[in-house]
Scaffold this active site. Structure first.
Site, PDB file in Angstrom:
ATOM      1  N   LYS A 197      61.570   8.704 -33.801  1.00  0.00           N
ATOM      2  CA  LYS A 197      60.566   9.733 -33.524  1.00  0.00           C
ATOM      3  C   LYS A 197      59.206   9.281 -34.050  1.00  0.00           C
ATOM      4  CE  LYS A 197      62.208  12.249 -37.568  1.00  0.00           C
ATOM      5  NZ  LYS A 197      61.289  13.068 -38.334  1.00  0.00           N
ATOM      6  N   TYR A 219      30.002   6.674 -50.843  1.00  0.00           N
ATOM      7  CA  TYR A 219      29.613   8.077 -50.652  1.00  0.00           C
ATOM      8  C   TYR A 219      29.807   8.887 -51.925  1.00  0.00           C
ATOM      9  CZ  TYR A 219      29.250   7.727 -45.567  1.00  0.00           C
ATOM     10  OH  TYR A 219      28.867   7.410 -44.287  1.00  0.00           O
ATOM     11  N   MET A 256      34.917   5.994 -43.190  1.00  0.00           N
ATOM     12  CA  MET A 256      35.615   5.947 -41.896  1.00  0.00           C
ATOM     13  C   MET A 256      35.984   4.521 -41.507  1.00  0.00           C
ATOM     14  SD  MET A 256      34.342   7.310 -38.184  1.00  0.00           S
ATOM     15  CE  MET A 256      34.214   9.028 -38.630  1.00  0.00           C
ATOM     16  N   ARG A 308      64.897  25.177 -42.771  1.00  0.00           N
ATOM     17  CA  ARG A 308      63.919  24.778 -41.759  1.00  0.00           C
ATOM     18  C   ARG A 308      64.581  25.049 -40.406  1.00  0.00           C
ATOM     19  NH1 ARG A 308      61.529  18.695 -41.618  1.00  0.00           N
ATOM     20  NH2 ARG A 308      63.651  18.349 -40.860  1.00  0.00           N
TER      21      ARG A 308
HETATM   22  C1  LIG Z   1      66.959  15.687 -38.758  1.00  0.00           C
HETATM   23  C2  LIG Z   1      66.504  14.375 -39.293  1.00  0.00           C
HETATM   24  N1  LIG Z   1      67.411  13.406 -39.499  1.00  0.00           N
HETATM   25  C3  LIG Z   1      67.052  12.187 -39.992  1.00  0.00           C
HETATM   26  C4  LIG Z   1      65.740  11.902 -40.297  1.00  0.00           C
HETATM   27  C5  LIG Z   1      65.384  10.560 -40.875  1.00  0.00           C
HETATM   28  O1  LIG Z   1      64.917  10.706 -42.177  1.00  0.00           O
HETATM   29  P1  LIG Z   1      64.475   9.466 -43.084  1.00  0.00           P
HETATM   30  O2  LIG Z   1      63.313   8.857 -42.397  1.00  0.00           O
HETATM   31  O3  LIG Z   1      64.112  10.070 -44.378  1.00  0.00           O
HETATM   32  O4  LIG Z   1      65.646   8.551 -43.141  1.00  0.00           O
HETATM   33  C6  LIG Z   1      64.769  12.894 -40.104  1.00  0.00           C
HETATM   34  C7  LIG Z   1      63.373  12.622 -40.461  1.00  0.00           C
HETATM   35  O5  LIG Z   1      62.604  13.420 -40.855  1.00  0.00           O
HETATM   36  C8  LIG Z   1      65.164  14.151 -39.596  1.00  0.00           C
HETATM   37  O6  LIG Z   1      64.269  15.136 -39.385  1.00  0.00           O
END
Ligand SMILES: Cc1ncc(COP(=O)(O)O)c(C=O)c1O
Length: 366
Positions: free
Chosen positions: A41, A261, A309, A137
């Site tokens: 992801k 800055y 930046m 969550r």
């Molecule tokens: C549901 C779920 N599984 C696995 C992972 C992988 O986590 P990590 O990158 O800490 O191994 C994530 C990442 O946020 C997640 O949301």
């Protein structure tokens, strides 16, 4: 193409796909009996989901992405590993496309179950049911597992893959909260059909009982340590990303002279200050504190003054040979992203995901 053959660019992120493959081997050493759903992801945590998927296709048992949109590019490319949508459907309109692509859905909320109940998708939808065991969550109340199993069983449009939960504190030193989550999960799914998946990177390294039928590593694939107090090297991981820029100016600033800055940094003595062509416009963390390390020709130098930046300023007093044009390592290799992140009050995940499209990505696959 070798890195050397590329025309120098302002800021580069060099990604070693071989290191990612090595890190997957490490995952398999920790959890030899588990199948692996690798987290790709957020564009593979800023490493490019396409490149990582290409490197690991068939080696990862599944690609975990957040949502349908993220899975689209991967499914168009025709990889063998299936995609798991960790947030499941975001809108009911996504269902036909998810089914057409054969994606696996995480089912975590009543409205999603209702959408599936009302649907006649034409093919069975493979589903992980997510239980909330304490993170609060995503997920159904864990105590509903039995009732959900019966509901899903009565829906021919669903193929139950199994049960998922997510650990909120697996990276922390204390273990009580995670022990409670594990106990809650095992209790909830006891006797129910389907596979189990619990562990993210920290969970799979620290908690053997979290290594169930599937594990879900993310950050460790990219070679950063998921654990407080344990380095990537100690976890058997190799950082995959190196971010570099160059010194574009060197200034001799006298004692009392302010740098950057807000004139926040004032030189206590005459100081050679290097100006490096990277800033928050590239994804270098804006809140990195004075003292954040960089490596100039392999030697440590400290950030001084505020991050702008396009530039940062570094103290070159310990790098007497440094000159304009020198390579500066911002993180990766001998300078773990975790350390830089700590100086910026954040985590390596955030650094990786935060690189902007001004950065040139280079890929190596040894
Ligand atoms: C549901 C779920 N599984 C696995 C992972 C992988 O986590 P990590 O990158 O800490 O191994 C994530 C990442 O946020 C997640 O949301």
């Amino acid at each position: 193409m070798s890195f050397e053959a590329v025309i120098p660019h302002r800021v580069t992120a060099s990604v070693d796909l071989g290191a990612i493959r090595h890190n997957l081997q490490t995952v398999r050493q920790y959890a030899p009996d588990a199948r692996v759903m690798g987290a790709l992801k957020a564009d593979a945590y800023g490493h490019s989901a396409m490149q990582v998927a290409r490197a690991l296709d068939g080696e990862l048992d599944a690609f975990a992405v957040a949502c349908l949109e993220e899975a689209e590019h991967l499914s168009e490319a025709g990889f063998r590993s299936p995609c798991v949508l960790l947030e499941g459907l975001l809108h009911q309109e996504e269902l036909p496309e998810a089914v057409r692509r054969g994606h696996r859905l995480v089912l975590h909320a009543q409205w999603q179950l209702d959408v599936l109940r009302a649907a006649r998708p034409g093919a069975r939808v493979p589903v992980w049911v997510k239980l909330d065991t304490g993170m609060h969550r995503l997920g159904f109340e864990a105590s509903r597992a039995g009732e959900l199993a019966a509901a899903v069983d009565a829906m021919p449009q669903i193929e139950l893959l199994g049960w998922m939960t997510h650990l909120a504190n697996a990276d922390a030193l204390e273990t009580e909260a995670t022990d409670r989550q594990l106990a809650c999960f095992f209790d909830a799914v006891d006797g129910l059909p389907g596979a189990r998946t619990i562990a993210n990177s920290a969970g799979l390294i620290r908690y053997p009982e979290a290594r169930q039928d599937w594990v879900r590593p993310g950050i460790m694939l990219y070679g950063a340590s998921p654990l407080e107090g344990r380095s990537a090297e100690q976890c058997g991981l190799r950082p995959a990303m190196e971010v570099r820029s160059r010194i574009i100016a060197i200034r001799e600033v006298s004692a009392g002279g302010a740098v950057g800055y807000g004139s926040e940094w004032v030189c206590a003595e005459p100081t050679r200050v290097g100006v490096v062509a990277v800033g928050y416009g590239d994804g270098y963390p804006r809140h990195a504190r004075a003292g954040t390390p960089v490596l100039v020709r392999g030697r440590r130098a400290a950030l001084i003054g505020r991050v702008s930046m396009d530039m940062i300023t570094v103290d070159l007093r310990d790098c007497p040979d440094a000159k304009v044009g020198d390579d500066v390592l911002l993180w990766g290799g001998g300078l773990p992203a975790e350390i830089v992140a700590e100086h910026a009050g954040t985590i390596a995940y955030d650094l990786f995901c935060g690189l902007t499209n001004r950065v040139r990505y280079l890929y190596r696959d040894d």
